[in-house]
Write a protein that holds these residues in place. Structure first.
Motif, PDB file in Angstrom:
ATOM      1  N   THR A 259      12.499 -14.606   7.134  1.00  4.50           N
ATOM      2  CA  THR A 259      11.063 -14.692   7.428  1.00  4.50           C
ATOM      3  C   THR A 259      10.840 -15.759   8.487  1.00  4.50           C
ATOM      4  O   THR A 259      11.805 -16.379   8.958  1.00  4.50           O
ATOM      5  CB  THR A 259      10.267 -15.028   6.141  1.00  4.50           C
ATOM      6  OG1 THR A 259       8.879 -14.871   6.419  1.00  4.50           O
ATOM      7  CG2 THR A 259      10.510 -16.445   5.636  1.00  4.50           C
TER       8      THR A 259
ATOM      9  N   THR B  80      -0.818 -14.175   6.521  1.00  7.40           N
ATOM     10  CA  THR B  80      -1.424 -14.674   5.276  1.00  7.40           C
ATOM     11  C   THR B  80      -2.311 -15.907   5.472  1.00  7.40           C
ATOM     12  O   THR B  80      -3.230 -16.120   4.700  1.00  7.40           O
ATOM     13  CB  THR B  80      -0.339 -15.082   4.245  1.00  7.40           C
ATOM     14  OG1 THR B  80       0.312 -16.281   4.690  1.00  7.40           O
ATOM     15  CG2 THR B  80       0.691 -13.992   4.038  1.00  7.40           C
TER      16      THR B  80
ATOM     17  N   SER C 185       8.979 -10.406   0.539  1.00  5.49           N
ATOM     18  CA  SER C 185       7.628  -9.840   0.493  1.00  5.49           C
ATOM     19  C   SER C 185       6.745 -10.537  -0.544  1.00  5.49           C
ATOM     20  O   SER C 185       5.517 -10.422  -0.496  1.00  5.49           O
ATOM     21  CB  SER C 185       7.674  -8.332   0.235  1.00  5.49           C
ATOM     22  OG  SER C 185       8.076  -8.077  -1.087  1.00  5.49           O
TER      23      SER C 185
ATOM     24  N   ILE D 127       0.313  -4.629  -8.567  1.00  4.48           N
ATOM     25  CA  ILE D 127       0.886  -5.971  -8.750  1.00  4.48           C
ATOM     26  C   ILE D 127       1.256  -6.068 -10.227  1.00  4.48           C
ATOM     27  O   ILE D 127       0.391  -5.905 -11.096  1.00  4.48           O
ATOM     28  CB  ILE D 127      -0.122  -7.111  -8.455  1.00  4.48           C
ATOM     29  CG1 ILE D 127      -0.910  -6.834  -7.172  1.00  4.48           C
ATOM     30  CG2 ILE D 127       0.579  -8.455  -8.371  1.00  4.48           C
ATOM     31  CD1 ILE D 127      -2.060  -7.811  -6.942  1.00  4.48           C
TER      32      ILE D 127
ATOM     33  N   GLY E 190       2.025  -4.833  -1.482  1.00  7.23           N
ATOM     34  CA  GLY E 190       1.128  -5.744  -0.757  1.00  7.23           C
ATOM     35  C   GLY E 190       0.104  -5.040   0.103  1.00  7.23           C
ATOM     36  O   GLY E 190      -1.102  -5.303  -0.001  1.00  7.23           O
TER      37      GLY E 190
ATOM     38  N   THR F 227      -2.486  -3.051  -1.827  1.00  6.62           N
ATOM     39  CA  THR F 227      -3.398  -3.976  -2.513  1.00  6.62           C
ATOM     40  C   THR F 227      -4.392  -4.568  -1.519  1.00  6.62           C
ATOM     41  O   THR F 227      -5.591  -4.668  -1.800  1.00  6.62           O
ATOM     42  CB  THR F 227      -2.597  -5.127  -3.176  1.00  6.62           C
ATOM     43  OG1 THR F 227      -1.599  -4.554  -4.012  1.00  6.62           O
ATOM     44  CG2 THR F 227      -3.492  -6.028  -4.002  1.00  6.62           C
TER      45      THR F 227
ATOM     46  N   HIS G 287     -11.101 -16.215  -4.047  1.00  2.00           N
ATOM     47  CA  HIS G 287      -9.693 -16.307  -4.454  1.00  2.00           C
ATOM     48  C   HIS G 287      -8.855 -16.417  -3.186  1.00  2.00           C
ATOM     49  O   HIS G 287      -9.135 -15.767  -2.181  1.00  2.00           O
ATOM     50  CB  HIS G 287      -9.318 -15.072  -5.274  1.00  2.00           C
ATOM     51  CG  HIS G 287      -7.839 -14.949  -5.486  1.00  2.00           C
ATOM     52  ND1 HIS G 287      -7.085 -15.997  -5.955  1.00  2.00           N
ATOM     53  CD2 HIS G 287      -6.977 -13.916  -5.277  1.00  2.00           C
ATOM     54  CE1 HIS G 287      -5.815 -15.608  -6.032  1.00  2.00           C
ATOM     55  NE2 HIS G 287      -5.734 -14.360  -5.624  1.00  2.00           N
TER      56      HIS G 287
ATOM     57  N   ASN H 266      -5.168 -14.236   0.780  1.00  2.00           N
ATOM     58  CA  ASN H 266      -4.842 -13.926   2.173  1.00  2.00           C
ATOM     59  C   ASN H 266      -6.033 -14.281   3.051  1.00  2.00           C
ATOM     60  O   ASN H 266      -7.159 -13.836   2.781  1.00  2.00           O
ATOM     61  CB  ASN H 266      -4.517 -12.428   2.278  1.00  2.00           C
ATOM     62  CG  ASN H 266      -3.959 -12.067   3.640  1.00  2.00           C
ATOM     63  OD1 ASN H 266      -4.542 -12.418   4.665  1.00  2.00           O
ATOM     64  ND2 ASN H 266      -2.839 -11.383   3.649  1.00  2.00           N
TER      65      ASN H 266
ATOM     66  N   ASN I  60      -1.046 -18.776  -2.725  1.00  6.55           N
ATOM     67  CA  ASN I  60      -1.833 -18.064  -3.731  1.00  6.55           C
ATOM     68  C   ASN I  60      -1.482 -18.640  -5.102  1.00  6.55           C
ATOM     69  O   ASN I  60      -0.393 -18.413  -5.604  1.00  6.55           O
ATOM     70  CB  ASN I  60      -1.496 -16.569  -3.644  1.00  6.55           C
ATOM     71  CG  ASN I  60      -2.262 -15.736  -4.657  1.00  6.55           C
ATOM     72  OD1 ASN I  60      -2.898 -16.268  -5.572  1.00  6.55           O
ATOM     73  ND2 ASN I  60      -2.190 -14.420  -4.499  1.00  6.55           N
TER      74      ASN I  60
ATOM     75  N   PHE J 241      -9.901 -11.186  -6.812  1.00  6.55           N
ATOM     76  CA  PHE J 241      -9.278  -9.851  -6.856  1.00  6.55           C
ATOM     77  C   PHE J 241      -7.806 -10.032  -7.210  1.00  6.55           C
ATOM     78  O   PHE J 241      -7.145 -10.917  -6.657  1.00  6.55           O
ATOM     79  CB  PHE J 241      -9.385  -9.197  -5.465  1.00  6.55           C
ATOM     80  CG  PHE J 241      -8.931  -7.772  -5.453  1.00  6.55           C
ATOM     81  CD1 PHE J 241      -9.818  -6.747  -5.725  1.00  6.55           C
ATOM     82  CD2 PHE J 241      -7.600  -7.456  -5.200  1.00  6.55           C
ATOM     83  CE1 PHE J 241      -9.389  -5.425  -5.740  1.00  6.55           C
ATOM     84  CE2 PHE J 241      -7.167  -6.150  -5.209  1.00  6.55           C
ATOM     85  CZ  PHE J 241      -8.061  -5.128  -5.475  1.00  6.55           C
ATOM     86  N   GLY J 242      -7.309  -9.238  -8.143  1.00  5.22           N
ATOM     87  CA  GLY J 242      -5.890  -9.399  -8.483  1.00  5.22           C
ATOM     88  C   GLY J 242      -5.347  -8.301  -9.365  1.00  5.22           C
ATOM     89  O   GLY J 242      -5.957  -7.214  -9.506  1.00  5.22           O
TER      90      GLY J 242
HETATM   91  O1  UT7 Z   1      -3.676 -12.390  -5.473  1.00  4.96           O
HETATM   92  C1  UT7 Z   1      -3.665 -11.075  -5.901  1.00  4.96           C
HETATM   93  C2  UT7 Z   1      -4.122 -10.142  -4.853  1.00  4.96           C
HETATM   94  N1  UT7 Z   1      -3.145 -10.060  -3.811  1.00  4.96           N
HETATM   95  C3  UT7 Z   1      -3.497  -9.682  -2.623  1.00  4.96           C
HETATM   96  O2  UT7 Z   1      -4.658  -9.436  -2.389  1.00  4.96           O
HETATM   97  C4  UT7 Z   1      -2.407  -9.540  -1.603  1.00  4.96           C
HETATM   98  C5  UT7 Z   1      -2.778  -8.491  -0.643  1.00  4.96           C
HETATM   99  N2  UT7 Z   1      -1.749  -8.203   0.362  1.00  4.96           N
HETATM  100  C6  UT7 Z   1      -1.456  -9.054   1.363  1.00  4.96           C
HETATM  101  O3  UT7 Z   1      -1.914 -10.175   1.412  1.00  4.96           O
HETATM  102  C7  UT7 Z   1      -0.586  -8.516   2.467  1.00  4.96           C
HETATM  103  O4  UT7 Z   1      -0.416  -7.130   2.291  1.00  4.96           O
HETATM  104  C8  UT7 Z   1       0.825  -9.183   2.550  1.00  4.96           C
HETATM  105  C9  UT7 Z   1       0.667 -10.585   3.115  1.00  4.96           C
HETATM  106  C10 UT7 Z   1       1.465  -9.222   1.196  1.00  4.96           C
HETATM  107  C11 UT7 Z   1       1.704  -8.407   3.518  1.00  4.96           C
HETATM  108  O5  UT7 Z   1       1.084  -8.274   4.790  1.00  4.96           O
HETATM  109  P1  UT7 Z   1       0.985  -6.854   5.507  1.00  4.96           P
HETATM  110  O6  UT7 Z   1       0.330  -7.087   6.802  1.00  4.96           O
HETATM  111  O7  UT7 Z   1       0.303  -5.895   4.570  1.00  4.96           O
HETATM  112  O8  UT7 Z   1       2.510  -6.488   5.734  1.00  4.96           O
HETATM  113  P2  UT7 Z   1       3.343  -5.245   5.197  1.00  4.96           P
HETATM  114  O9  UT7 Z   1       3.608  -5.389   3.735  1.00  4.96           O
HETATM  115  O10 UT7 Z   1       2.722  -3.964   5.665  1.00  4.96           O
HETATM  116  O11 UT7 Z   1       4.699  -5.467   5.971  1.00  4.96           O
HETATM  117  C12 UT7 Z   1       4.754  -5.407   7.409  1.00  4.96           C
HETATM  118  C13 UT7 Z   1       6.175  -5.721   7.854  1.00  4.96           C
HETATM  119  C14 UT7 Z   1       7.235  -4.914   7.121  1.00  4.96           C
HETATM  120  O12 UT7 Z   1       8.260  -4.621   8.054  1.00  4.96           O
HETATM  121  P3  UT7 Z   1       8.333  -3.183   8.765  1.00  4.96           P
HETATM  122  O13 UT7 Z   1       8.445  -2.192   7.647  1.00  4.96           O
HETATM  123  O14 UT7 Z   1       7.063  -3.040   9.538  1.00  4.96           O
HETATM  124  O15 UT7 Z   1       9.563  -3.296   9.619  1.00  4.96           O
HETATM  125  C15 UT7 Z   1       7.775  -5.877   6.100  1.00  4.96           C
HETATM  126  O16 UT7 Z   1       9.111  -5.583   5.726  1.00  4.96           O
HETATM  127  O17 UT7 Z   1       6.477  -7.085   7.580  1.00  4.96           O
HETATM  128  C16 UT7 Z   1       7.702  -7.170   6.838  1.00  4.96           C
HETATM  129  N3  UT7 Z   1       7.630  -8.350   5.961  1.00  4.96           N
HETATM  130  C17 UT7 Z   1       7.999  -9.581   6.361  1.00  4.96           C
HETATM  131  N4  UT7 Z   1       8.488 -10.032   7.543  1.00  4.96           N
HETATM  132  C18 UT7 Z   1       8.740 -11.346   7.626  1.00  4.96           C
HETATM  133  C19 UT7 Z   1       7.204  -8.419   4.679  1.00  4.96           C
HETATM  134  N5  UT7 Z   1       7.279  -9.688   4.235  1.00  4.96           N
HETATM  135  C20 UT7 Z   1       7.775 -10.420   5.274  1.00  4.96           C
HETATM  136  C21 UT7 Z   1       8.062 -11.784   5.416  1.00  4.96           C
HETATM  137  N6  UT7 Z   1       8.541 -12.199   6.623  1.00  4.96           N
HETATM  138  N7  UT7 Z   1       7.875 -12.680   4.440  1.00  4.96           N
END
Ligand code: UT7
Length: 326
Positions: free
Chosen positions: A30, A39, A153, A191, A218, A221, A253, A256, A283, A313-314
């Motif tokens: 990462t 985030t 992730s 989740i 993620g 959600t 909350h 993000n 978080n 939200f969770g």
């Molecule tokens: O508290 C409870 C409620 N929770 C929430 O509301 C969380 C909601 N979700 C989120 O905050 C976001 O969805 C995340 C921060 C978890 C993820 O962000 P995203 O913009 O939705 O990313 P994504 O999951 O669609 O992943 C995009 C890319 C993927 O790679 P590819 O498939 O495009 O090649 C992931 O594999 O980012 C990759 N990825 C990472 N890259 C670097 C996922 N985690 C990481 C990481 N570092 N830590």
């Protein structure tokens, strides 16, 4: 005059150890850039030997002191958590012992990241009904113990901490005006932490399959959260006949920054009127709102009579809100 509940003291605590995005770069694939952009998180606190009730204790002491309430005056302790000391007894029971709150009933409440607002609603209703006068409510999580530190992730998202409030009975106009609770269990697998309960009791298999760690869809959600929270905040204000411009502070909350900004934009609220601390704590689930509330109170950012909107939200999925006249 009907009874109402009012927050008369707040407190918060986070473990000393700081884990930065740069530290995480050394553990998983990462980058600080990815975590910051996606985030808003820069660092989080990680408990070493502390359990949830230890975090609760520090936050509670501050809240009780701010309210001028003695442990013996507390009638009920509610701890909102999903990472408590042990499945049984409750973390609230441990906290009762540590505080010496000998007259208090005590229980835990699990509504994941909405736990604090669910707890606020329960406490508010106990007080409104006339059943109780003084309640201690804490949101506390040691999520770091339930994270797969090889899963990029999820491991970049969460942090440990606790926030506490004392609620007292009042007949005045200030206090909690309304609370709103929702759940949709159809999305339970967005989740979850699948191992360790009666569906998947602890076993070598659950350990091997890493079922004792948080799993999250993620992106799915994220989309539901943005949509749901936009409607939730507008509905909450409408119910109380308050325009978004009448709001002094939004305390969301802290999952993000992009979700928080989307909600603020929907309310046409400048970010100066939105509490944000996920850059420093990540978080912290049920602890995020009471920690943020304690910070804005101590920084003097809210004053007597201000309208404050809290929303969450969770997992569940659950979502919730509360409108407070401070
Ligand atoms: O508290 C409870 C409620 N929770 C929430 O509301 C969380 C909601 N979700 C989120 O905050 C976001 O969805 C995340 C921060 C978890 C993820 O962000 P995203 O913009 O939705 O990313 P994504 O999951 O669609 O992943 C995009 C890319 C993927 O790679 P590819 O498939 O495009 O090649 C992931 O594999 O980012 C990759 N990825 C990472 N890259 C670097 C996922 N985690 C990481 C990481 N570092 N830590």
């Amino acid at each position: 005059m009907p009874y109402r509940s009012r927050i008369t003291g707040t407190g918060s605590y986070a473990p000393e150890q700081v884990l930065t995005n740069f530290d995480l770069e050394k553990k998983v694939d990462t980058s600080d850039e990815w975590i910051t952009e996606r985030t808003g998180i820069k660092e989080r606190r990680i408990a070493k030997d502390e359990a949830a009730s230890d975090l609760c204790l520090e936050a509670s002491k501050q809240a009780l002191q701010a309210a001028g309430v003695k442990p013996a005056d507390i009638e009920l302790i509610i701890v909102a958590t999903m990472s408590g000391d042990m499945p049984m007894p409750s973390t609230a029971s441990f906290l009762q012992k540590k505080l010496g709150a000998k007259h208090a009933a005590a229980f835990d409440l699990n509504a994941a990241c909405s736990g604090f607002l669910y707890g606020l609603s329960v406490a508010d209703n106990f007080i409104r009904s006339g059943a109780m006068k003084t309640i201690l409510l804490v949101g506390a999580e040691v999520m770091s113990k339930f994270i797969d530190w090889q899963d990029r992730s999820t491991c970049v998202l969460f942090g440990d901490g606790a926030g506490a409030v004392v609620l007292e009975r009042t007949t005045g106009q200030r206090g909690i005006l309304s609370t709103h609770l929702y759940s949709d269990g159809n999305m339970w697998d967005y989740i979850c932490l699948p191992g360790g309960g009666s569906q998947n009791p602890p076993s070598l298999k659950t350990l091997k399959n890493k079922m004792h760690f948080v799993k999250m869809k993620g992106n799915e959600t994220f989309k539901v959260a943005v949509r749901t929270l936009e409607k939730l905040v507008l509905d909450t204000l409408k119910k109380n006949n308050i325009k978004p411009s009448g709001l002094a502070m939004l305390i969301p909350h802290q999952a993000n920054l992009r979700i928080i900004k989307a909600t603020a934009e929907r309310l046409h609220l400048p970010m100066s009127r939105v509490a944000v601390n996920l850059d420093r704590y990540g978080n912290t689930s049920s602890a995020s709102i009471p920690i943020a509330l304690d910070e804005v109170v101590r920084e003097g950012k809210i004053k007597k009579g201000d309208y404050i909107l809290l929303e969450s939200f969770g997992a569940g999925l659950t979502w919730a809100s509360a409108l407070i006249k401070w």
